[in-house]
Design an enzyme around this catalytic site. Structure first.
Site, mmCIF file in Angstrom:
data_model
loop_
_atom_site.group_PDB
_atom_site.id
_atom_site.type_symbol
_atom_site.label_atom_id
_atom_site.label_comp_id
_atom_site.label_asym_id
_atom_site.label_seq_id
_atom_site.Cartn_x
_atom_site.Cartn_y
_atom_site.Cartn_z
ATOM 1 N N GLY A 206 0.153 0.839 -0.038
ATOM 2 C CA GLY A 206 -0.749 1.883 -0.542
ATOM 3 C C GLY A 206 -0.717 1.953 -2.048
ATOM 4 N N ASN A 207 -1.245 3.006 -2.615
ATOM 5 C CA ASN A 207 -1.189 3.194 -4.068
ATOM 6 C C ASN A 207 -1.080 4.681 -4.381
ATOM 7 O OD1 ASN A 207 -3.957 4.324 -4.533
ATOM 8 N ND2 ASN A 207 -4.520 2.358 -3.609
#
Ligand code: CTP
Length: 398
Positions: A206-207
């Protein structure tokens, strides 16, 4: 913008009164009818001749002169909004107490219209508990406060207490009291937040995107009249606003499907999500065990949502993308504008303090098809959203 609006501008004794001169000019230029009232001490800071010339009306200071009595009740009822800028500590305290020893205070106490104040004072005065108390009191009366800025102060010190700039005051008025809804009847979609690409049932790639920028854009589009669908990745933000349709997605593929479907009927699409560029080729059904000494994951490119919408875009549809860059910012933004067939690219550079993921502020430059390049200062994300939506309106719906 403020065509025909009746604005009563109260000026108090503060060095920032010089900015009120420019404020009058901007208000009149925006089409407003302006009447100026000054406290007696404000006259030491701004020439009433200049103010009366710019506002095309005499400046009022006294309750009575030899010939007449200034009807404060009529003035308070005439106005669509009363703006007190700059608001000094002294007048603030008197307003909080309901004192009435000059015309400005008498008009304030009898005003039936909304009242907006833009305080100006030195930092220590601004932070004093008495000032905070007085401001809370004004808020409890329903008055609106335009926050002070940080900068060089009359004392020579640097800090909080500068009066908001005239442009910000105008923006506050147009954004709060005289908001136009030119997007009524238009459908808008916004993608926001990160995407999570599953590796197994418990892990993902993810980020750090919070989704705040896209959520602020969705809210601003809604405020300006659009019917809004927000396609939101797994952000912690909880959007339960009445009127905004929220479609929750997790992966880039889910976001691609949701955006593609919603785009068919959309007039405006703003792609602000931080979509994963790659996703694991294999998503394990069971939790991956750490049996191997070295472990590699094969990743495949995700579908580029913005680019796919750019390929399907029909005449009349407006497509806005984002570019988050660390180097060659302008060249990369222009490349995205062309390659993804967008109408605008909103660039945020990670080299600018206060821009990008996790902050409540952002600093953007908008690149438009046709070559226009618009630079903005660092601002809260809500104000950045307003700048973006204002630009969409100016270019496509004005
Ligand atoms: N975008 C998208 N779908 C993707 C990747 C990006 O819709 N799979 C959109 C983003 O929402 C943003 C724009 O494309 O509006 C630019 O995203 P960015 O990550 O800066 O650029 P990329 O195209 O991914 O290029 P690169 O990572 O090489 O800079």
């Amino acid at each position: 913008m403020l065509q025909g609006k009746k604005i009563l501008l109260g000026i108090t004794g503060s060095i920032a009164a010089y900015k009120a001169i420019y404020l009058v000019r901007l208000l009149v230029k925006s089409g407003a009818e302006v009447r100026v009232i000054m406290t007696p001490s404000a006259k030491d800071f701004a020439p009433s001749l200049t103010l009366s010339t710019l506002s095309h009306h005499p400046v009022l200071t006294d309750m009575f002169d030899e010939q007449s009595w200034s009807n404060h009740v009529a003035l308070g009822r005439w106005a669509d909004v009363m703006v007190i800028a700059p608001l000094s500590c002294n007048t603030l305290a008197k307003m909080a107490q309901g004192q009435c020893d000059n015309l400005l205070l008498a008009v304030y106490l009898s005003a039936t219209c909304p009242v907006v104040v833009a305080p100006a004072m030195d930092e220590d005065m601004w932070h004093h508990p008495a000032t905070k108390d007085n401001l809370r009191k004004l808020e409890s009366f329903g008055n609106r406060i335009i926050p002070v800025g940080k900068g060089e102060l009359a004392s020579g010190l640097y800090g909080d207490g500068r009066m908001a700039e005239p442009e910000e005051i105008i923006q506050f008025l147009t954004g709060n009291f005289f908001l136009t809804r030119p997007l009524t009847g238009k459908k808008a979609i916004v993608t926001a937040g990160p995407t999570y690409e599953a590796l197994d049932p418990v892990r993902f790639i993810g980020n750090h995107s919070s989704g705040k920028m896209g959520i602020a854009i969705a809210r601003e589009l809604y405020r300006r009249g659009a019917d809004v669908t927000l396609i939101l990745g797994p952000s912690k933000a909880d959007v339960t606003d009445n009127g905004i349709r929220v479609v929750r997605v997790v992966s880039a593929e889910e976001m691609y499907q949701a955006a593609g479907k919603a785009f068919e009927k959309a007039d405006i699409a703003v792609m602000s999500a931080a979509v994963a560029d790659y996703t694991p080729v294999v998503k394990a059904d069971q939790k991956i065990k750490k049996t191997e000494e070295h472990f590699s994951i094969e990743l495949a490119k995700t579908k580029d949502i913005l680019k796919s919408l750019g390929e399907k875009k029909k005449a009349g549809q407006v497509l806005v993308g984002f570019a988050l860059e660390t180097n060659n910012e302008k060249a990369n933004a222009l490349d995205k504008l062309n390659r993804k067939n967008a109408d605008m690219i909103v660039l945020n550079s990670l080299n600018d303090a206060g821009a990008g993921f996790g902050h409540d502020t952002n600093k953007i430059t908008i690149f438009r098809k046709g070559g226009e390049e618009i630079h903005f200062d660092t601002k809260p994300k809500e104000d950045v959203a307003r700048d973006i939506v204002d630009t969409i309106i100016r270019v496509h719906y004005a």
